[in-house]
Scaffold this motif. Sequence first.
Motif, PDB file in Angstrom:
ATOM      1  N   HIS A  36      26.218  29.120  21.404  1.00  0.00           N
ATOM      2  CA  HIS A  36      27.274  28.656  20.500  1.00  0.00           C
ATOM      3  C   HIS A  36      28.459  29.610  20.468  1.00  0.00           C
ATOM      4  O   HIS A  36      29.614  29.177  20.416  1.00  0.00           O
ATOM      5  CB  HIS A  36      26.710  28.469  19.092  1.00  0.00           C
ATOM      6  CG  HIS A  36      27.729  27.944  18.138  1.00  0.00           C
ATOM      7  ND1 HIS A  36      28.481  28.765  17.353  1.00  0.00           N
ATOM      8  CD2 HIS A  36      28.141  26.681  17.886  1.00  0.00           C
ATOM      9  CE1 HIS A  36      29.309  28.031  16.642  1.00  0.00           C
ATOM     10  NE2 HIS A  36      29.127  26.766  16.946  1.00  0.00           N
ATOM     11  N   LYS A  37      28.190  30.910  20.522  1.00  0.00           N
ATOM     12  CA  LYS A  37      29.273  31.903  20.466  1.00  0.00           C
ATOM     13  C   LYS A  37      30.215  31.747  21.659  1.00  0.00           C
ATOM     14  O   LYS A  37      31.435  31.853  21.528  1.00  0.00           O
ATOM     15  CB  LYS A  37      28.656  33.301  20.460  1.00  0.00           C
ATOM     16  CG  LYS A  37      29.640  34.419  20.298  1.00  0.00           C
ATOM     17  CD  LYS A  37      28.893  35.740  20.217  1.00  0.00           C
ATOM     18  CE  LYS A  37      29.835  36.892  20.093  1.00  0.00           C
ATOM     19  NZ  LYS A  37      29.128  38.173  20.066  1.00  0.00           N
ATOM     20  N   ILE A  38      29.663  31.472  22.823  1.00  0.00           N
ATOM     21  CA  ILE A  38      30.476  31.313  24.028  1.00  0.00           C
ATOM     22  C   ILE A  38      31.201  29.971  24.002  1.00  0.00           C
ATOM     23  O   ILE A  38      32.382  29.881  24.331  1.00  0.00           O
ATOM     24  CB  ILE A  38      29.585  31.421  25.278  1.00  0.00           C
ATOM     25  CG1 ILE A  38      28.971  32.814  25.351  1.00  0.00           C
ATOM     26  CG2 ILE A  38      30.371  31.120  26.538  1.00  0.00           C
ATOM     27  CD1 ILE A  38      27.804  32.932  26.265  1.00  0.00           C
ATOM     28  N   ARG A  40      32.179  28.290  21.526  1.00  0.00           N
ATOM     29  CA  ARG A  40      33.153  28.218  20.447  1.00  0.00           C
ATOM     30  C   ARG A  40      34.531  28.701  20.891  1.00  0.00           C
ATOM     31  O   ARG A  40      35.548  28.312  20.323  1.00  0.00           O
ATOM     32  CB  ARG A  40      32.643  29.073  19.290  1.00  0.00           C
ATOM     33  CG  ARG A  40      33.356  28.869  17.993  1.00  0.00           C
ATOM     34  CD  ARG A  40      32.706  29.664  16.898  1.00  0.00           C
ATOM     35  NE  ARG A  40      32.701  31.074  17.240  1.00  0.00           N
ATOM     36  CZ  ARG A  40      31.833  31.966  16.776  1.00  0.00           C
ATOM     37  NH1 ARG A  40      30.885  31.591  15.955  1.00  0.00           N
ATOM     38  NH2 ARG A  40      31.899  33.222  17.130  1.00  0.00           N
ATOM     39  N   LYS A  41      34.575  29.540  21.914  1.00  0.00           N
ATOM     40  CA  LYS A  41      35.847  30.103  22.370  1.00  0.00           C
ATOM     41  C   LYS A  41      36.724  29.039  23.017  1.00  0.00           C
ATOM     42  O   LYS A  41      36.224  28.069  23.562  1.00  0.00           O
ATOM     43  CB  LYS A  41      35.602  31.227  23.378  1.00  0.00           C
ATOM     44  CG  LYS A  41      34.958  32.435  22.770  1.00  0.00           C
ATOM     45  CD  LYS A  41      34.791  33.520  23.779  1.00  0.00           C
ATOM     46  CE  LYS A  41      34.160  34.739  23.138  1.00  0.00           C
ATOM     47  NZ  LYS A  41      33.901  35.783  24.108  1.00  0.00           N
ATOM     48  N   LYS A  42      38.038  29.263  22.972  1.00  0.00           N
ATOM     49  CA  LYS A  42      38.975  28.331  23.588  1.00  0.00           C
ATOM     50  C   LYS A  42      38.886  28.440  25.105  1.00  0.00           C
ATOM     51  O   LYS A  42      38.642  29.514  25.644  1.00  0.00           O
ATOM     52  CB  LYS A  42      40.401  28.648  23.148  1.00  0.00           C
ATOM     53  CG  LYS A  42      40.680  28.350  21.705  1.00  0.00           C
ATOM     54  CD  LYS A  42      42.111  28.695  21.369  1.00  0.00           C
ATOM     55  CE  LYS A  42      42.403  28.470  19.912  1.00  0.00           C
ATOM     56  NZ  LYS A  42      43.751  28.903  19.540  1.00  0.00           N
ATOM     57  N   ILE A  44      40.338  28.760  28.819  1.00  0.00           N
ATOM     58  CA  ILE A  44      41.507  29.494  29.296  1.00  0.00           C
ATOM     59  C   ILE A  44      41.987  29.012  30.657  1.00  0.00           C
ATOM     60  O   ILE A  44      42.862  29.617  31.249  1.00  0.00           O
ATOM     61  CB  ILE A  44      41.215  31.008  29.364  1.00  0.00           C
ATOM     62  CG1 ILE A  44      40.053  31.293  30.328  1.00  0.00           C
ATOM     63  CG2 ILE A  44      40.930  31.565  27.995  1.00  0.00           C
ATOM     64  CD1 ILE A  44      39.904  32.734  30.688  1.00  0.00           C
TER      65      ILE A  44
END
Length: 99
Positions: A36-38, A40-42, A44
Motif C-alpha cells: 500500500h505504501k508504494i 499510494r505514491k503518485k 512519475i
Amino acid sequence: MSLKQILTSAALKGVTEARARIFGHVLNPTGQRSPHKILRKKLIGDKVAEWYPYDIKKDDPLVMGRLEHERLAKLEMLKRRGKGPPKKGQGKRAVKRSK
C-alpha cells in the motif's frame, strides 16, 4: 480475561477502525507486509517523459534514411578494409567452441 479488558479492547478496536475510515488509512492489525505504501505514491512516468526533449530524428523518414545510409556506407568501408563484423558462426566464440 476480565470483562473490563474485553470492553477496552473492543472500544480500542472500534476507535482504530473509525480513525482509519475517517483519515483514509489502511488498517493492518496483523502487521503483515503490504504494498500500500508504494501504491499510494503518485506515478512519475509523465514527468520522466517530459524531461527528455522531443527527438525529430525518430519521426522524420528523411533523417532516418540519411543516418541509415551513412551507417551502411561506413560498414561497407570497414568490410573493404577487412575490419567488418564476421559472418554468422565465424566469430571468436564460434571458433573457441569448435576447437
